[in-house]
Scaffold this motif. Structure first.
Motif, PDB file in Angstrom:
ATOM      1  N   GLU A   1       7.291  -0.044   7.877  1.00 43.32           N
ATOM      2  CA  GLU A   1       7.784  -1.320   7.356  1.00 43.32           C
ATOM      3  C   GLU A   1       6.691  -2.386   7.412  1.00 43.32           C
ATOM      4  OE1 GLU A   1      11.181  -2.478   6.756  1.00 43.32           O
ATOM      5  OE2 GLU A   1      12.388  -0.780   7.386  1.00 43.32           O
ATOM      6  N   ARG A   2       5.926  -2.340   8.505  1.00 46.52           N
ATOM      7  CA  ARG A   2       4.871  -3.341   8.624  1.00 46.52           C
ATOM      8  C   ARG A   2       3.805  -3.099   7.557  1.00 46.52           C
ATOM      9  NH1 ARG A   2       3.982  -5.499  13.438  1.00 46.52           N
ATOM     10  NH2 ARG A   2       4.439  -3.575  14.529  1.00 46.52           N
ATOM     11  N   GLU A   3       3.411  -1.832   7.431  1.00 47.42           N
ATOM     12  CA  GLU A   3       2.342  -1.471   6.502  1.00 47.42           C
ATOM     13  C   GLU A   3       2.765  -1.749   5.063  1.00 47.42           C
ATOM     14  OE1 GLU A   3      -0.782   2.247   6.167  1.00 47.42           O
ATOM     15  OE2 GLU A   3       1.220   2.585   6.936  1.00 47.42           O
ATOM     16  N   GLY A   4       4.018  -1.440   4.766  1.00 48.35           N
ATOM     17  CA  GLY A   4       4.493  -1.617   3.399  1.00 48.35           C
ATOM     18  C   GLY A   4       4.830  -3.059   3.074  1.00 48.35           C
ATOM     19  N   GLY A   5       4.740  -3.950   4.060  1.00 50.61           N
ATOM     20  CA  GLY A   5       5.059  -5.348   3.810  1.00 50.61           C
ATOM     21  C   GLY A   5       6.547  -5.634   3.847  1.00 50.61           C
ATOM     22  N   THR A   6       7.363  -4.584   4.048  1.00 53.39           N
ATOM     23  CA  THR A   6       8.812  -4.790   3.997  1.00 53.39           C
ATOM     24  C   THR A   6       9.323  -5.496   5.248  1.00 53.39           C
ATOM     25  OG1 THR A   6       9.057  -2.544   4.818  1.00 53.39           O
ATOM     26  CG2 THR A   6       9.281  -2.869   2.471  1.00 53.39           C
TER      27      THR A   6
ATOM     28  N   GLU B   1       7.996  -8.058   6.652  1.00 59.85           N
ATOM     29  CA  GLU B   1       7.897  -9.492   6.392  1.00 59.85           C
ATOM     30  C   GLU B   1       9.181  -9.989   5.730  1.00 59.85           C
ATOM     31  OE1 GLU B   1       4.677 -10.468   3.836  1.00 59.85           O
ATOM     32  OE2 GLU B   1       4.832 -12.611   4.236  1.00 59.85           O
ATOM     33  N   GLN B   2       9.659  -9.200   4.766  1.00 59.37           N
ATOM     34  CA  GLN B   2      10.872  -9.600   4.053  1.00 59.37           C
ATOM     35  C   GLN B   2      12.086  -9.559   4.977  1.00 59.37           C
ATOM     36  OE1 GLN B   2      10.523 -10.400   0.620  1.00 59.37           O
ATOM     37  NE2 GLN B   2      12.500 -11.340   0.912  1.00 59.37           N
ATOM     38  N   LEU B   3      12.159  -8.530   5.818  1.00 57.69           N
ATOM     39  CA  LEU B   3      13.293  -8.426   6.742  1.00 57.69           C
ATOM     40  C   LEU B   3      13.314  -9.601   7.708  1.00 57.69           C
ATOM     41  CD1 LEU B   3      13.523  -4.660   7.761  1.00 57.69           C
ATOM     42  CD2 LEU B   3      15.107  -5.985   6.361  1.00 57.69           C
TER      43      LEU B   3
END
Lengths: 357, 308, 318
Positions: A192-197, A199-201
């Protein structure tokens, strides 16, 4: 509260979808545990072929001679005859033989043999001990008929804790669960961190605890499923005895999952990429396994290493798993181990929550 | 003289999947050729083929008369990748020296080349600074210096000015002009059609294909329609009114104004009168479409597909 | 200064004295912002100017080193979670799940924002329609074209009807039509009462904003309506060549000391004078070079605005 549960449910549904949709994940869930189990299981049940075995016949009776002959027949063991225990022990220490069978002076009166095996190679020691013991008993029973049964004293050298032929297999469960769960947890967060997701969460009104639970619970389910799978295959297919309380195994597994996942979370807080997380996971897993008593007895470790094992959840889980499988222990028998796993798990999760900012 | 870059029926991509398809391209020696298009159009893939990093899946490519990646081109073609491809933990001088060494320079020759290049791009005095500590504009200049170290005859740049400040952008284009002035050919990818107007010729890429190529003025020409700029009191309400006026073909709100594409015959006066008749007093003036405006009109006019 | 939100409405977002340091590096060095309902506000600047750091502080994902942020009456610094229910954010990088479908991604975020049951389904359907994503509902997000992926990010950010919407570089790398449609969508959302903050490094997009702030090295160097900012470019320093010049005219102009650069723009040559050059004298000096064509004053674009503002700060000379 119900709003938090609804958010958690949304997160869990998403995790489940992702887990099931990713072919690599599906592979990771099923294949490594089965592979490990089969390898260890078969290794433990492999027949011994041409094992070098020393014989010390102090009795020189008719019965002992017959048993020596039986031991030498069939090609499983290649026999080396020594005159005394000291000579045989020397050969065992030098590694010339993997086991020594001693017929004591009073064999004629009291039929018993001592089987000494090189416990530094635990797996083969177990095999040799088990098979030599079985062969001797069978041969004695076939020959003596009504005479008192043969007592076989199996004693591994250098590794006194080796006490049962199935000593290893329950440990495999612990290792598989540790590796699967720690890596999956660390990867799930870092992905999630690597994919940038992530940040959205973090911009959505989701609490950190919800976020962490959303990660821990699906992986815990995977861990439980793996344990169930291995136990089913181990007991059903390989005939490993399960003597204890299933409830103890369940409780121990849940607490071990908490502590292993706590470590995975902690790993994830130091990793920016999945590659880093994988590397760091294995840097954590290796000492955990080495310092657990899985292969090397804790009592034989140097002092500082022994001290480190106190912070190792795998150490406690091994006690619980082996107890449940081999000794027939119950929920009440391991309060200390269960308590330590709970404490270590809570500490790791708390530290991760503090770092996840 | 033969073309600096020539491609026919080119297909290229990754893992056997073509990102660039059936592409024809010709870049004349000494020109600044812009490749414009949105992300995912295939610009970077095409550039990587030209510099020999990615073998084409099909078709024919010639760069300075040779196959991309052939040893003859190693010195002649320089590439500045998106994100610049520098070493952030090395200093400015170390980065440049590294690329100089790759080009076989050493000793005094390398020092002289480094000094000349840094002076040229305006980085003299920061030799000792780590590349990672440079601003975006300076990093971009260092990347250009590294690309120029071998005095290339073809310079290939992938979105070199993405996100840099306007001053750095101007300085960078001035440098590109000077490189071209020395006889080199420049192929530069950009996602910005406004910036593409600085090029001699532009290739418009979309979904892996080169849709059109020509000078910015040619590409900005839209026959049969004209662009009018409307400033209304209530621009968002005026958009609705404008759409109902005969001769108006498309209305694009832009902040406080509206860009209106209308039939060639619709005079600004007529549009103003039509708006006034609908209760909106507005200023209407003719405007000249640039590449961006023309492309917007074309995409809107063809009703760019919206389904999978 | 133009930092105050449009009159008549109480501001939805007020940030005062925002500072953020990373170690010894100051990413944002004292930013004040105000956004009103119905307003589309632009934050313009180069990469590294501090736009993303600012936006992350405003969203409550990054604690400011100093300064205060109040969003719809909520102190974002002290109660970030309460603020998050009222704000929407679409990051520069695609930050949804590529392995989930468009519909699943939206369903997830609708759930995270506390929507349930029929309300959740209805809102997801609304978002799919509003952003033209309905035909793609069953497509994994990773397989969307880049422009559609941005729309999906935007859809996820507006599901819960946020009062304030933050969009970080929403138009970077999309085609002209996608860019235009995105701005039109922002106008629609603003028309429904949202305050919208958009960052962009495309200077030409400044015209799309109701108001904007130009950021440079962690500071706002100017703020206001686009036309107000354009008025700050000294008159006559941007010229256009009217009529046909011969082929050498560009080079002749570019060689002159008072000329900063000559660039083609919309079929004409645009001549930018060096900051500090006297416009009247320069035009007189350049006129003979371009005859029979003429140099006429042109409307400055936002690159000119930016350069003029830096020049006023004494930085453009460097």
């Amino acid at each position: 509260m119900s709003a938090a549960l609804a958010r958690l449910a949304a997160l869990l549904a998403k995790e489940a979808r992702q887990l099931l949709r990713d072919p690599r994940m599906r592979f990771f869930l099923v294949v490594p545990p089965l592979f490990q189990l089969v390898v260890f299981g078969y290794a433990a049940t492999f027949e011994v072929r041409h094992a070098e075995v020393g014989v010390v016949d102090l009795a020189r009776s008719e019965g002992s001679r017959a048993l020596v002959a039986a031991l030498g027949a069939g090609g499983r063991f290649r026999l080396h005859v020594y005159r005394g225990r000291a000579e045989a022990a020397g050969a065992l220490v030098r590694g010339e033989v993997r086991a020594v069978v001693v017929f004591p002076h009073d064999f004629a009166r009291r039929p018993r043999v001592q089987v000494l095996a090189d416990g530094s190679d635990s797996n083969s020691a177990l095999l040799v001990l088990g098979q030599a013991g079985r062969l001797l008993r069978t041969a004695w029973a076939a020959r003596a008929g009504a005479a008192p049964p043969l007592a076989v004293e199996e004693r591994p050298w250098f590794n006194q804790a080796l006490e049962d032929r199935w000593f290893f297999v329950p440990g495999v469960i612990a290792n598989v669960v540790l590796i699967t769960v720690l890596v999956l947890t660390a990867m799930a967060v870092v992905r999630e961190r690597e994919g940038g997701t992530l940040e959205q969460l973090l911009v959505a009104p989701v609490g950190r605890l919800e976020l962490v639970l959303g990660k821990l619970l699906p992986v815990a389910a995977v861990g439980l499923a793996d344990v169930a799978l291995i136990v089913a295959v181990g007991v059903g297919l390989f005939g490993i005895p399960f003597r204890g309380e299933p409830l103890e195994l369940l409780a121990g597994t849940l607490l071990f999952l908490l502590s292993a996942q706590g470590l995975g979370l902690l790993v994830s807080t130091w990793s920016a990429t999945q590659r880093q997380a994988l590397l760091l996971s294995f840097l954590v897993i290796m000492p955990l396994v080495v310092l657990s008593g899985f292969a090397f007895p804790i009592e034989n470790m140097p002092g500082p290493a022994q001290a480190l094992t106190w912070a190792n959840p795998l150490r406690y889980y091994l006690v619980v798993v082996r107890g449940a499988f081999l000794k027939g222990t119950g929920l009440a028998d391991h309060p200390f181990e269960l308590g330590m796993m709970a404490a270590l798990g809570a500490a790791a999760v708390a530290a991760s929550l503090a770092r996840l900012r | 003289m033969s073309a600096a870059v020539l491609a026919r029926g080119l297909a290229a991509g990754y893992g056997g999947r073509a990102v660039v398809r059936d592409l024809a391209l010709e870049v004349a020696p000494g020109e600044i050729f812009g490749l414009a298009g949105p992300d995912g159009a295939g610009k970077s893939t095409l550039l990587r083929v030209l510099v020999g990093e990615l073998p084409p899946l099909a078709g024919e490519v010639r760069v300075l008369g040779a196959r991309p990646g052939s040893p003859a081109l190693r010195r002649a073609v320089a590439y500045m990748p998106a994100g610049y491809g520098l070493y952030p933990d090395l200093t400015v001088a170390e980065n440049l020296d590294f690329f100089a060494t790759l080009h076989g320079l050493g000793g005094a020759g390398r020092r002289a080349r480094r000094a000349a290049l840094l002076a040229r791009v305006g980085l003299a005095g920061v030799e000792g600074r780590r590349a990672g500590a440079l601003s975006g504009g300076m990093l971009q200049k260092l990347a250009l210096a590294c690309a120029l170290v071998g005095a290339p005859r073809l310079l290939v740049l992938d979105e070199p000015t993405m996100g840099v400040d306007p001053l750095s952008r101007r300085a960078f284009w001035a440098l590109l002009e000077s490189v071209r002035g020395e006889g080199a050919t420049v192929v530069v990818a950009t996602a910005s059609l406004e910036e593409a107007e600085r090029c001699d010729r532009v290739g418009l890429m979309r979904e892996g294909r080169l849709e059109a190529a020509g000078s910015p003025a040619e590409l900005a020409r839209v026959p049969g329609v004209r662009l009018l700029r409307v400033r209304a009191r209530a621009p968002r309400a005026a958009a609705g009114l404008l759409a109902g006026i005969a001769g108006v073909r498309a209305v694009f709100p832009v902040g406080a104004r509206l860009a209106v594409w209308a039939d060639e015959g619709l005079a600004p006066e007529a549009l103003r009168a039509a708006l006034a008749a609908r209760g909106e007093t507005a200023e209407v003036e003719p405007a000249r479409p640039g590449l961006h405006e023309a492309m917007l009109w074309r995409l809107a006019a063809e009703g760019a597909g919206d389904g999978p | 200064m133009g930092l105050e939100a449009r009159s008549g409405t109480a501001p939805l977002l007020v940030a005062r004295g925002l500072v953020r340091r990373f170690g010894s590096f100051t990413a944002v060095a004292g930013v004040d912002l105000e956004l009103a309902a119905g307003e589309v506000f632009g934050l313009l600047g180069a990469n590294g100017a501090g736009k993303t750091t600012t936006i992350r502080m405003l969203c409550g994902t990054l604690a400011p080193t100093a300064g205060s942020i109040v969003l719809d009456g909520i102190d974002v610094v002290r109660r970030p979670r309460a603020a998050r229910a009222r704000l929407g954010y679409a990051a520069q990088r695609f930050s949804l799940y590529g392995d989930l479908t468009v519909g699943e991604n939206l369903g997830l975020y609708a759930g995270l924002y506390g929507l349930r049951g029929a309300a959740r389904r209805a809102r997801v359907r609304w978002a799919l329609e509003a952003l033209g994503l309905a035909p793609w509902a069953g497509t994994p997000a990773a397989r969307l074209p880049p422009g559609h992926r941005r729309r999906l990010a935007l859809a996820a950010a507006v599901l819960h009807r946020p009062r304030v919407l933050f969009l970080d570089e929403p138009t970077s790398g999309v085609d002209p039509l996608a860019r235009q449609r995105l701005w039109e969508l922002l106008y629609r959302l603003a028309g429904e009462g949202a305050a919208i903050l958009v960052t962009t490094h495309h200077m030409e997009e400044a015209l799309f904003c109701d108001r904007l702030a130009l950021m440079h090295e962690g500071r706002v160097i100017a703020a206001g309506a686009p036309d107000d900012l354009r008025a700050r470019v000294p008159a006559g320093t941007v010229l256009e060549l009217e009529g046909a010049g011969d082929g050498g005219v560009r080079a002749r102009l570019a060689a002159r000391p008072e000329v900063a650069e000559v660039v083609p723009r919309a079929g004409r040559l645009r001549v930018r004078l060096r900051p500090g050059a006297d416009p009247a004298a320069a035009r007189a000096a350049l006129a003979p070079l371009v005859a029979p064509a003429r140099l006429v004053p042109a409307e400055p674009d936002f690159e000119d605005v930016f350069v003029a503002l830096l020049a006023a700060r004494g930085e453009a000379a460097a």
